[in-house]
Write an enzyme that holds these catalytic residues in place. Structure first.
Site, short mmCIF file in Angstrom:
data_model
loop_
_atom_site.label_atom_id
_atom_site.label_comp_id
_atom_site.label_asym_id
_atom_site.label_seq_id
_atom_site.Cartn_x
_atom_site.Cartn_y
_atom_site.Cartn_z
N GLN A 51 18.00 -39.59 6.67
CA GLN A 51 18.04 -40.44 5.48
C GLN A 51 17.15 -41.67 5.62
O GLN A 51 16.90 -42.36 4.64
CB GLN A 51 19.48 -40.87 5.17
CG GLN A 51 20.33 -39.71 4.66
CD GLN A 51 21.72 -40.18 4.34
OE1 GLN A 51 22.58 -40.22 5.20
NE2 GLN A 51 21.92 -40.56 3.09
N HIS A 132 29.84 -34.44 5.61
CA HIS A 132 28.74 -34.94 4.78
C HIS A 132 27.50 -35.24 5.63
O HIS A 132 26.40 -34.83 5.29
CB HIS A 132 29.22 -36.19 4.04
CG HIS A 132 28.20 -36.78 3.12
ND1 HIS A 132 28.27 -36.66 1.75
CD2 HIS A 132 27.09 -37.52 3.37
CE1 HIS A 132 27.24 -37.29 1.20
NE2 HIS A 132 26.51 -37.82 2.16
N GLU A 133 27.69 -35.97 6.72
CA GLU A 133 26.55 -36.39 7.54
C GLU A 133 25.93 -35.22 8.29
O GLU A 133 24.71 -35.13 8.41
CB GLU A 133 26.94 -37.51 8.50
CG GLU A 133 27.47 -38.77 7.85
CD GLU A 133 26.63 -39.29 6.70
OE1 GLU A 133 25.40 -39.10 6.69
OE2 GLU A 133 27.20 -39.90 5.78
N HIS A 136 23.74 -33.38 6.03
CA HIS A 136 22.43 -34.03 5.93
C HIS A 136 21.50 -33.55 7.04
O HIS A 136 20.33 -33.25 6.79
CB HIS A 136 22.55 -35.55 6.03
CG HIS A 136 22.73 -36.24 4.72
ND1 HIS A 136 21.82 -36.16 3.70
CD2 HIS A 136 23.73 -37.05 4.27
CE1 HIS A 136 22.25 -36.88 2.67
NE2 HIS A 136 23.41 -37.43 3.00
#
Length: 168
Positions: A51, A132-133, A136
């Site tokens: 990110q 979630h991470e 990613h």
């Protein structure tokens, strides 16, 4: 330590799989500090290295009641159980949230900053943030869990920006 810009969708780096970290040295420590600073500044619960444009398998998570952020290197979900519907947002898709399906609990493993193996069973917000991470790091965004992008809901200005729940 620096607050860095968070890459936003549709930047293609968000769709790339992050590479495994071979050695936790000074560059990974600086990356971890930058991730924590950037996440804290943005008001998120978690952030993945891609990110901020770094394709390394590093995530940071800090739940609202935690005093310090946790840094995990080469994190992975080794088991998951059940399903629950949760509201989620993402710092890389600002201004929106959606209800998606996440696990009730997960078993997780990764390395801490001293290269020690961390294993834990997580539920609730921690399980959600870990899923979630790690998504990613695999090039998956929470919107990929939706049947249609029409399920996205704009976040109103009076709502808190961090639905992340704003997880990274």
């Amino acid at each position: 330590m620096a607050v860095l810009p968070i890459i936003e969708f549709p930047d293609p780096v968000l769709r790339q799989r992050a590479r495994k970290v071979r050695k936790i040295g000074d560059s990974i420590r600086v990356l971890a500090d930058d991730l924590v600073d950037t996440m804290s500044h943005a008001g998120g619960v978690g952030l993945a290295a891609n990110q901020i444009g770094v394709l390394k398998r590093v995530i940071v998570i800090q739940l609202p009641d935690d005093e310090e952020a946790q840094v995990y290197v080469n994190p992975e979900i080794v088991q998951r159980e059940g399903e629950r519907r949760v509201e989620e947002g993402c710092l890389s898709i600002p201004g929106f949230k959606a209800t998606i399906t996440r696990s009730i609990w997960v078993k997780f493993r990764g390395l801490d900053m001293e290269s020690k193996l961390v294993r834990l069973k997580a539920e609730g917000l921690l399980a959600q943030a870990l899923e979630h991470e790690i998504d990613h790091l695999n090039g998956i965004l929470y919107v990929d869990h939706l049947a249609s992008h029409e399920e996205l809901v704009p976040i109103l200005p009076e709502e808190p920006a961090a639905v992340e729940v704003a997880v990274g």
